[in-house]
Design an enzyme around this catalytic site. Structure first.
Site, PDB file in Angstrom:
ATOM      1  N   PHE A 171     -19.922  -3.001   5.264  1.00  0.00           N
ATOM      2  CA  PHE A 171     -19.136  -1.845   5.677  1.00  0.00           C
ATOM      3  C   PHE A 171     -19.920  -1.094   6.751  1.00  0.00           C
ATOM      4  O   PHE A 171     -21.100  -1.378   6.961  1.00  0.00           O
ATOM      5  CB  PHE A 171     -18.873  -0.927   4.462  1.00  0.00           C
ATOM      6  CG  PHE A 171     -17.439  -0.931   3.981  1.00  0.00           C
ATOM      7  CD1 PHE A 171     -16.754  -2.116   3.804  1.00  0.00           C
ATOM      8  CD2 PHE A 171     -16.780   0.256   3.690  1.00  0.00           C
ATOM      9  CE1 PHE A 171     -15.433  -2.115   3.364  1.00  0.00           C
ATOM     10  CE2 PHE A 171     -15.466   0.271   3.249  1.00  0.00           C
ATOM     11  CZ  PHE A 171     -14.787  -0.924   3.083  1.00  0.00           C
ATOM     12  N   GLN A 217     -12.566  13.712   8.480  1.00  0.00           N
ATOM     13  CA  GLN A 217     -12.814  12.351   8.957  1.00  0.00           C
ATOM     14  C   GLN A 217     -11.562  11.701   9.535  1.00  0.00           C
ATOM     15  O   GLN A 217     -10.488  11.782   8.939  1.00  0.00           O
ATOM     16  CB  GLN A 217     -13.330  11.476   7.814  1.00  0.00           C
ATOM     17  CG  GLN A 217     -13.535  10.021   8.226  1.00  0.00           C
ATOM     18  CD  GLN A 217     -14.331   9.238   7.196  1.00  0.00           C
ATOM     19  OE1 GLN A 217     -13.780   8.716   6.233  1.00  0.00           O
ATOM     20  NE2 GLN A 217     -15.637   9.180   7.373  1.00  0.00           N
ATOM     21  N   HIS A 220     -10.243   7.965  10.478  1.00  0.00           N
ATOM     22  CA  HIS A 220     -10.536   6.541  10.240  1.00  0.00           C
ATOM     23  C   HIS A 220     -10.151   5.754  11.483  1.00  0.00           C
ATOM     24  O   HIS A 220      -9.077   5.970  12.034  1.00  0.00           O
ATOM     25  CB  HIS A 220      -9.738   6.056   9.030  1.00  0.00           C
ATOM     26  CG  HIS A 220     -10.208   4.732   8.501  1.00  0.00           C
ATOM     27  ND1 HIS A 220     -10.064   3.563   9.202  1.00  0.00           N
ATOM     28  CD2 HIS A 220     -10.818   4.406   7.330  1.00  0.00           C
ATOM     29  CE1 HIS A 220     -10.572   2.568   8.476  1.00  0.00           C
ATOM     30  NE2 HIS A 220     -11.037   3.045   7.343  1.00  0.00           N
ATOM     31  N   LEU A 226      -3.231   2.960   6.584  1.00  0.00           N
ATOM     32  CA  LEU A 226      -4.597   2.478   6.742  1.00  0.00           C
ATOM     33  C   LEU A 226      -4.668   0.961   6.626  1.00  0.00           C
ATOM     34  O   LEU A 226      -4.033   0.368   5.761  1.00  0.00           O
ATOM     35  CB  LEU A 226      -5.461   3.097   5.640  1.00  0.00           C
ATOM     36  CG  LEU A 226      -6.917   2.617   5.578  1.00  0.00           C
ATOM     37  CD1 LEU A 226      -7.727   3.273   6.675  1.00  0.00           C
ATOM     38  CD2 LEU A 226      -7.514   2.923   4.218  1.00  0.00           C
ATOM     39  N   GLU A 232     -11.504  -0.759   6.334  1.00  0.00           N
ATOM     40  CA  GLU A 232     -12.737  -1.006   7.080  1.00  0.00           C
ATOM     41  C   GLU A 232     -13.289  -2.399   6.764  1.00  0.00           C
ATOM     42  O   GLU A 232     -14.054  -2.972   7.536  1.00  0.00           O
ATOM     43  CB  GLU A 232     -13.777   0.065   6.681  1.00  0.00           C
ATOM     44  CG  GLU A 232     -15.079  -0.001   7.430  1.00  0.00           C
ATOM     45  CD  GLU A 232     -15.828   1.324   7.352  1.00  0.00           C
ATOM     46  OE1 GLU A 232     -15.193   2.381   7.503  1.00  0.00           O
ATOM     47  OE2 GLU A 232     -17.048   1.302   7.139  1.00  0.00           O
ATOM     48  N   ARG A 234     -17.779   5.751  10.784  1.00  0.00           N
ATOM     49  CA  ARG A 234     -16.388   5.978  11.190  1.00  0.00           C
ATOM     50  C   ARG A 234     -16.256   7.030  12.281  1.00  0.00           C
ATOM     51  O   ARG A 234     -15.448   6.877  13.194  1.00  0.00           O
ATOM     52  CB  ARG A 234     -15.567   6.411   9.970  1.00  0.00           C
ATOM     53  CG  ARG A 234     -15.352   5.276   9.007  1.00  0.00           C
ATOM     54  CD  ARG A 234     -14.617   5.740   7.788  1.00  0.00           C
ATOM     55  NE  ARG A 234     -14.392   4.585   6.915  1.00  0.00           N
ATOM     56  CZ  ARG A 234     -13.872   4.665   5.697  1.00  0.00           C
ATOM     57  NH1 ARG A 234     -13.524   5.842   5.205  1.00  0.00           N
ATOM     58  NH2 ARG A 234     -13.695   3.585   4.970  1.00  0.00           N
ATOM     59  N   HIS A 292      -8.126  10.924   7.886  1.00  0.00           N
ATOM     60  CA  HIS A 292      -8.286  10.066   6.717  1.00  0.00           C
ATOM     61  C   HIS A 292      -8.897  10.745   5.501  1.00  0.00           C
ATOM     62  O   HIS A 292      -8.509  10.487   4.372  1.00  0.00           O
ATOM     63  CB  HIS A 292      -9.152   8.865   7.108  1.00  0.00           C
ATOM     64  CG  HIS A 292      -9.355   7.877   5.996  1.00  0.00           C
ATOM     65  ND1 HIS A 292      -8.299   7.202   5.416  1.00  0.00           N
ATOM     66  CD2 HIS A 292     -10.472   7.445   5.356  1.00  0.00           C
ATOM     67  CE1 HIS A 292      -8.763   6.400   4.467  1.00  0.00           C
ATOM     68  NE2 HIS A 292     -10.071   6.536   4.392  1.00  0.00           N
ATOM     69  N   ARG A 348     -18.451  10.823   5.939  1.00  0.00           N
ATOM     70  CA  ARG A 348     -18.565   9.976   4.756  1.00  0.00           C
ATOM     71  C   ARG A 348     -18.601   8.519   5.186  1.00  0.00           C
ATOM     72  O   ARG A 348     -17.848   8.103   6.047  1.00  0.00           O
ATOM     73  CB  ARG A 348     -17.353  10.198   3.850  1.00  0.00           C
ATOM     74  CG  ARG A 348     -17.233   9.162   2.767  1.00  0.00           C
ATOM     75  CD  ARG A 348     -16.118   9.457   1.815  1.00  0.00           C
ATOM     76  NE  ARG A 348     -14.794   9.114   2.309  1.00  0.00           N
ATOM     77  CZ  ARG A 348     -14.327   7.879   2.453  1.00  0.00           C
ATOM     78  NH1 ARG A 348     -15.102   6.842   2.202  1.00  0.00           N
ATOM     79  NH2 ARG A 348     -13.094   7.663   2.870  1.00  0.00           N
TER      80      ARG A 348
END
Lengths: 242, 612
Positions: free
Chosen positions: B141, B255, B257, B267, B270, B301, B369, B405
């Site tokens: 990730f 955030q 994304h 979404l 990731e 991100r 996100h 995050r």
């Protein structure tokens, strides 16, 4: 496009079940989520329906779309005729218009089938996890993908005739735990849960459940496997105790 | 009015709420969860890619440990997090993952032997060890030094939530679904529960509880383009702000994304990039390697979203009726991989775009996100200012995420924080007694009923609640987004204040009888505007760039002046929040430095400027 939508608000003494007609201009990539939101926001703010993730993941928005249960959020208008009729799911208690109470039904189902890993082991928080073959993990995941949307129950011939039928969703759940070596229940214990007309022997084999499942779960196979296993279980018990 | 008593009231029955409930119930306390949807429909279910825990079982995770996870998390947060909390989190995550395995998660497992994987579009080989076979495996990730994200295909949130709710059913914990908490019952010092409205009948109900947990998820739906579910309207943040005492921490930390699909903002995980997917521009050329030679598509991100926006601004976006976008390419991962490890992605692309990701490119663009900010708590999950209030999960600012995050750290937070805060709630409840103040209950209930009456009668005006909401969403989307500047932020604050005034004049067009979706939104709209103003005003005041908060007029991260956390409260009658600040962390384990990705310009604690 023309939308015929079932209307009834049980909380409103003046309300009676009827159909309202709404018209909407179709736009590119339009889904029933967009349609219903637009109708509520621009035409009738009292219209009740359920959406949550609006991505086909959470199972909130199951309804009868031109006679067939499906998830409204992933139904594209371009796949529908110019006239669309929307009804709430049968079997589940109506909250209002297209919204039904699936929460109560599924909680009761999960309690009934014991939808959890039954084990007498206790967890050692510092120990390495128990090993599992990846292929088995994937097989369990396949059955774990169920969304509890209610489409299989709404489309089921038996469930529509008898209220106590558990439905493909419950049987699939049992099949999932039977696969799982962490669950220590024996075949006989599973038999006690589903070895009746309320369970696997109530299934008439019409298999609409498989046709309408939005996750394409292999319900036909699982029902077949369960029927065979539970049939054998019944025979074994007959000879043991007969 | 119907009244129910309990030891613990969990507002929200997603992963965090239910995990706290399980812990409290296991300690013998009566627990009720309220949820606005059946618990298994909570937005936790939509998390796809996985959760981070440094098990180090897979070959590419070899050598991983909580220390490395800690470093990744703090760097990811751009040093905005509480390091003590981050430490607590990384230490507990492996235990939490194993506990979930014990409860029934079919985690993907290590398969021994040679296998191939993709990175930056190129194929590599790895060998998984025989002695690790069958242990929980992990995928790559963004912003991580190791492969650390444990997963079940790309339905990890779904399996976690179902397993957690199975546990809730097994333990007989009560969940009352379609019950929406509207306001906390408190006397300015102690919280005594909440007033809730039934979304089946419209009736109000009082819950009197010794401890009340806010676990309502994020507030993404104050933005127009968000990956969030329709239910993520910040009701927990609204209730906290309404007390006038409990602050929101870092509300401006929002955030985006990188890979929301265009146009629906759904979404795609990731995990697509983690598994080797690449981002392409209008010429179908990769561009992330140019901007981030080290991490490429797998920078954090905030960084990837910024470069994508930058690249589109430079004229390399793909034109579409829904604005410019870029492409996500996972074709090279192959049919087998996509059909086993990225199944939701395959379904979403086919269903909503008519795109088959095995042979076609996926149109993507950054979308709102996640809310790093939320109800500010201490490390035990106890909210600042009001005894008996706790918070966990995305609703809370615990605060392990700071200003960005990492992917895979939010699912992990829900069950880790749920476990830790659950233990602390149980400790709190032991021997704790509260005096039910009936006047407080009456006042709280009367206030809600009065608001309902005003909305139904149209006494305050006839503003259309949906138009007000849309105006708010547009304002945030257009001016409080990925790149921010003082001029736009000031305009946003001014405009939001005008919209806030409109929200006070909302009147229903429908009768409001029964569940009434229009009434449900109308009851929240003022609160949503207050949250929106906290976001915009917090962003305006923070004159630096940190993590997701990128100021074009203050490009450096300023550790001298801004190594701190915003605390926003709302005094009754005000039209702006009151902002206070506290140090980002009391304990510094990893001193501020370079993240190793992203634009690096830092004003150090001593005022020294590093980077261009």
């Amino acid at each position: 496009m023309k939308f015929n939508i079932f209307r009834y608000n049980p909380e409103d003494r003046d309300s009676t079940p009827h159909t309202d007609v709404f018209y909407l201009e179709e736009t590119d990539s339009m889904t029933l989520f967009i349609v219903l939101s637009k109708i509520r926001e621009e035409q009738d703010p009292s219209l009740q329906f359920d959406f949550c993730c609006r991505a086909g993941i959470c199972g909130s928005c199951a309804m009868i779309i031109n006679g067939r249960p499906g998830l409204a959020c992933k139904t594209l208008t371009k796949e529908l005729p110019a006239e669309v009729t929307l009804m709430p799911l049968p079997i589940f208690k109506l909250i209002g218009d297209l919204s039904v109470d699936t929460g109560t039904w599924f909680r009761a189902m999960n309690e009934k089938v014991g939808s959890w890993v039954h084990t007498d082991k206790t967890l050692d928080p510092d120990a390495e996890e128990e090993r599992m073959d990846n292929a088995l993990a994937e097989e369990i995941y396949e059955l774990e993908r169920c969304l509890e949307c209610g489409c299989c129950v709404a489309s089921c011939g038996t469930a529509n005739m008898r209220e106590d039928f558990m439905g493909a969703v419950a049987l699939n759940r049992i099949a999932r735990f039977m696969l799982d070596p962490r669950d220590k229940r024996k075949e006989k214990e599973y038999f006690q849960v589903i070895g009746t007309d309320e369970g696997i022997f109530g299934c008439m084999g019409l298999l609409a459940c498989e046709d309408v499942c939005p996750k394409n779960l292999p319900l036909q196979d699982q029902l077949g496997i369960l029927r065979r296993k539970m049939g054998w279980s019944a025979v074994k018990q007959l000879f043991r105790f007969g | 009015m119907e009244t129910e008593f309990t030891d613990l009231l969990c507002i929200g029955a997603g992963l965090a709420g239910e995990r706290v409930a399980v812990e409290a119930a296991a300690a013998g306390f009566e627990t009720i969860c309220l949820s606005i949807v059946p618990p298994r429909r909570s937005h936790s279910s939509a998390a796809q890619g996985g959760m981070q825990a440094s098990l180090g079982n897979c070959a590419k995770g070899d050598g991983d440990c909580p220390d490395v996870h800690f470093e990744d998390t703090v760097k990811g947060s751009d040093w905005g997090c509480d390091q003590e909390v981050a430490r607590l989190f990384v230490d507990t995550a492996p235990k939490a993952v194993r506990e979930m395995a014990f409860w029934g998660i079919p985690w993907n497992r290590v398969v021994a032997g040679k296998s191939t994987y993709f990175k930056g579009g190129k194929k590599f080989e790895k060998v998984e060890l025989k002695e690790k076979e069958g242990l929980i495996t992990a995928r790559d990730f963004g912003g991580t030094a190791k492969w650390r994200t444990c997963y079940t295909s790309d339905g990890t949130g779904h399996t976690l939530l179902y397993t957690m709710d199975n546990k809730v059913v097994e333990m007989g914990v009560k969940v009352q679904d379609r019950m929406e908490a509207i306001s906390l019952i408190h006397n300015g010092e102690v919280c005594m529960g909440a007033i809730a409205r039934c979304l089946k009948t419209g009736r109000l109900k009082a819950y009197l509880a010794k401890a009340t947990l806010i676990a309502t998820g994020g507030y993404g739906k104050i933005y127009r383009e968000s990956t969030n579910a329709v239910i993520n309207d910040g009701s927990g943040a609204i209730m906290a702000l309404d007390t006038g005492i409990v602050p929101l921490g870092n509300p401006e930390a929002i955030q985006f994304h990188p890979t929301g699909i265009v146009p629906t903002n759904i979404l795609v995980t990731e995990g697509c990039r983690g598994d080797g997917g690449t981002l392409l521009d209008v010429d179908q050329k990769r561009f992330m390697a140019k901007y981030e030679p080290e991490k490429e598509e797998l920078a954090s991100r905030d960084v990837v979203s910024r470069w994508m926006t930058h690249h589109i601004r430079e004229g390399h976006g793909v034109k579409s009726p829904y604005g410019d976008h870029l492409w996500l390419d996972i074709r090279h991962l192959g049919e087998k991989h996509i059909k086993t490890k990225l199944r939701e992605v395959e379904e979403i692309c086919n269903n909503f775009l008519g795109v088959d990701p095995i042979t076609q490119l996926i149109p993507v663009r950054p979308a709102q996100h996640y809310s790093m900010g939320g109800v500010r708590t201490n490390k035990d999950g106890a909210a600042y200012g009001l005894k008996g209030v706790f918070s966990a999960g995305e609703a809370a600012c615990w605060d392990m995420h700071g200003f960005n995050r990492l992917g895979g750290n939010s699912l992990a937070e829900t069950i880790v924080a749920g476990k830790i805060v659950g233990e602390k709630v149980a400790e709190f409840l032991k021997g704790y007694e509260v005096q039910w103040d009936t006047a407080c209950v009456r006042d709280a209930a009367t206030k809600v009923q009065d608001r309902i009456d005003r909305l139904v009668s149209g006494r305050d005006g006839h503003e259309n609640v949906y138009e007000v909401r849309n105006a708010m969403q547009d304002e945030l989307m257009d001016r409080v987004s990925i790149f921010r500047n003082g001029t736009d932020l000031q305009t946003a604050v001014d405009n939001l204040q005008v919209i806030y005034e409109r929200s006070r004049k909302v009147g229903l067009r429908s009768s409001g009888v029964g569940a009434s979706p229009e009434l449900a939104l109308a009851l929240k709209i003022q609160g949503m505007l207050r949250v929106a103003l906290c976001v915009a005003y917090g962003a305006l005041q923070r004159t630096e760039s940190r993590g997701c908060h990128a100021r074009e007029d203050f490009e450096a991260r300023n550790d001298q002046d801004w190594l701190n956390r915003t605390l926003a409260t709302w005094k009754e009658g005000d039209t702006l929040p009151t902002l206070n600040y506290e140090p980002a962390t009391q304990v510094t384990i990893l001193p501020p430095g370079s993240r190793g990705y992203g634009v690096c310009k830092i004003i150090g604690c001593d005022g020294e400027v590093i980077g261009e």
